[in-house]
Design a protein around this motif. Structure first.
Motif, short mmCIF file in Angstrom:
data_model
loop_
_atom_site.label_atom_id
_atom_site.label_comp_id
_atom_site.label_asym_id
_atom_site.label_seq_id
_atom_site.Cartn_x
_atom_site.Cartn_y
_atom_site.Cartn_z
N PRO A 324 24.30 23.86 -6.66
CA PRO A 324 23.89 23.85 -5.25
C PRO A 324 23.70 22.43 -4.73
O PRO A 324 23.24 21.55 -5.45
N ARG A 325 24.04 22.22 -3.49
CA ARG A 325 23.76 20.94 -2.83
C ARG A 325 22.33 20.94 -2.31
O ARG A 325 21.69 19.90 -2.21
N ILE A 326 21.85 22.12 -1.93
CA ILE A 326 20.48 22.29 -1.43
C ILE A 326 19.81 23.39 -2.23
O ILE A 326 20.39 24.46 -2.43
N LEU A 327 18.58 23.15 -2.67
CA LEU A 327 17.82 24.16 -3.40
C LEU A 327 16.52 24.44 -2.66
O LEU A 327 15.66 23.56 -2.54
N VAL A 328 16.38 25.65 -2.16
CA VAL A 328 15.13 26.08 -1.53
C VAL A 328 14.17 26.49 -2.65
O VAL A 328 14.51 27.32 -3.50
N ILE A 329 12.99 25.89 -2.66
CA ILE A 329 12.02 26.13 -3.74
C ILE A 329 10.74 26.70 -3.15
O ILE A 329 10.09 26.07 -2.32
N MET A 330 10.39 27.90 -3.58
CA MET A 330 9.15 28.54 -3.14
C MET A 330 8.48 29.18 -4.35
O MET A 330 9.02 30.10 -4.96
N GLY A 331 7.32 28.69 -4.71
CA GLY A 331 6.61 29.23 -5.86
C GLY A 331 5.14 28.87 -5.80
O GLY A 331 4.72 28.03 -5.00
N GLY A 332 4.36 29.52 -6.64
CA GLY A 332 2.94 29.20 -6.72
C GLY A 332 2.02 30.39 -6.59
O GLY A 332 0.88 30.36 -7.05
N VAL A 333 2.51 31.48 -5.98
CA VAL A 333 1.63 32.63 -5.77
C VAL A 333 1.16 33.23 -7.09
O VAL A 333 -0.01 33.65 -7.21
N ASN A 334 2.02 33.26 -8.09
CA ASN A 334 1.63 33.81 -9.39
C ASN A 334 0.78 32.83 -10.19
O ASN A 334 0.19 33.20 -11.21
#
Length: 465
Positions: A324-334
């Motif tokens: 990927p050229r762009i990586l959307v990163i969403m984490g932390g809820v767990n």
């Protein structure tokens, strides 16, 4: 599936591709933190009968047994019928009513089936004899409390459904998505009274299907914990079995998905990214995947139950194959709901940022969504989050907002307490349709506005209405 409660986070992540050698896998029916049609729903459903018959139904059944059924019927006996409808946003389950004819009145009701946790059902009608050929049906969605979320559909002839099906119906939407999820979930409409299933997965090679593995599954779906990173065309099929694995039905038609690389934009995350919603709809449906509503195609690299440490651990294995050229990163809820400090989560996100820099990937961070502890505990049976979860969630959000590329989705989902709005979630942990739609639209708009040199050449598939 054998519906069970997910009571604690196991932080499960899978690091093995699992495509080289065929295998038989005992797969879990839940997803280690993502609530599906859990025992909470089953217990609630037990408060009312799944099927209710009227006196008219009893009379028709008695006439059929006595051989005094004088009604005209089809040349083939109708033993069962499969009815299918489009998923209804917000529906945790569905209610189907069978009518004696097209007359849509209360007195014409033959049978009501209440506990249907997918957008279709196989109903046994053989006991009504030839009268079944004149039946009609209608359906409506119900929320967690059993209240209607929409009006009944217009009555349709029962004979317009699939008569006497011999196998479950595969329902995964991956061919309708821009990309198949890296970790697919296989879902289906089960046959009457089928509680156990077996799923086989294949890869197409030189025009032939090469067997990869078998998964042992429950009633409605099964999560595949192996990453599909090798480009190609894959298929899966499902059949009903008894508790000992003895086949009870034929195999379903094949349901396929395609793995492609490179994928210019990808999304790394936990179950919020993986998909699914309203406790009973798995990630294999477009409806509850935020990627569906983004204006650009995004490869889903989410794994339900992941912590930010899990995301670090699987980065090279799961991200790099798709370049990927762009990586959307969403984490932390767990992390924060289980007591991990916000500072620690931020260190993990910094590590992901460094990995992106090392491989020439642009990271776009997304604020982790809030939770609703009351709904988590009282509806879904999820463990009580730590009392100071909100402090740590906001700490992570503050860091994310300071990054060169970031999207704040959490603020719009929160109520005046900072909790996940109750109208945006069923189980208190996972955002549902309206929230996922808002998230996807906001992330897509940001990517288009910020990276036009990447997005302008990408083609988005139309969302199935």
């Amino acid at each position: 599936m054998q519906i069970k409660k997910i009571a604690k986070l196991l932080g499960f992540c899978c690091l093995t591709a699992g495509l080289a050698m065929p295998s038989v896998t005992q797969a879990a029916t839940g997803d280690n933190g993502h609530v599906t049609a859990t025992s909470v729903l089953a217990e609630k459903a037990g408060q009312q009968p799944a099927v209710t018959e009227t006196q008219t139904a009893q009379k028709l059944e008695a006439a059929a047994r006595a051989g005094t059924d004088a009604q005209k019927g089809p040349s083939v006996d109708i033993k069962s019928v499969r009815l299918v409808w489009e998923p209804v946003p917000g529906a945790v389950k569905y209610q189907v009513e069978i009518l004696g004819s097209a007359d849509d009145t209360f007195t014409n009701v033959i049978m009501t089936q209440n506990q249907i946790f997918t957008n279709g059902v196989d109903i046994s009608v053989g006991r009504y004899g030839k009268a079944a050929s004149n039946f009609y049906w209608k359906v409506r969605g119900l929320d967690y409390n059993g209240s209607p979320v929409n009006s009944y559909s217009a009555p349709q002839p029962l004979t317009a459904g699939t008569l006497n099906p011999t196998a479950p119906l595969a329902t995964s939407d991956y061919d309708d998505m821009d990309y198949a999820a890296e970790y697919p979930v296989y879902s289906w409409i089960p046959m009457p009274n089928a509680k156990h299933h077996e799923v086989q997965v294949y890869r197409e090679e030189n025009g032939k299907d090469m067997y990869l593995k078998t998964l042992q599954a429950g009633e409605y779906d099964v999560y595949d914990w192996d990453a599909y990173t090798t480009p190609g065309r894959y298929y899966w099929r499902v059949r009903s079995v008894d508790e000992n694995g003895t086949p009870l039905s034929g195999w379903s038609d094949k349901n396929g998905f395609t793995v492609t690389s490179p994928t210019p934009i990808a999304a790394l995350g936990d179950s919020i990214t993986h998909g699914g919603g309203v406790m009973s709809v798995p990630p294999s449906y477009q409806l509850y995947n935020w990627e569906t509503y983004a204006s650009v195609p995004i490869k889903n690299l989410g794994v339900s139950g992941n912590t930010t440490q899990d995301m670090i651990d699987r980065f090279e294995h799961d991200v790099l194959p798709f370049s990927p050229r762009i990586l959307v990163i969403m984490g932390g809820v767990n992390d924060y709901r289980a007591g991990t400090y916000g500072w620690t989560v931020v260190q993990h996100l910094k590590a992901l940022k460094e990995k992106c820099a090392a491989y020439g990937i642009i990271p776009v961070f997304v604020t982790p969504t809030p939770i609703n502890p009351s709904l988590m505990i009282h509806r879904a049976g999820i463990e009580h989050p730590t009392p100071d979860w909100l402090v740590h969630q906001q700490y992570v959000c503050d860091w994310v907002k300071k990054q060169p590329y970031s999207v704040d989705v959490a603020s719009a989902l929160a109520d005046e307490r900072g909790w996940l709005r109750s109208d945006y979630t069923t189980d208190g942990l996972h955002p549902d349709y309206l929230a996922k739609k808002s998230m996807g639209e906001k992330i897509g708009a940001y990517l288009e506005a910020t990276f036009p040199w990447v997005t302008q050449s990408l083609m988005k598939k139309p969302v199935r209405s």
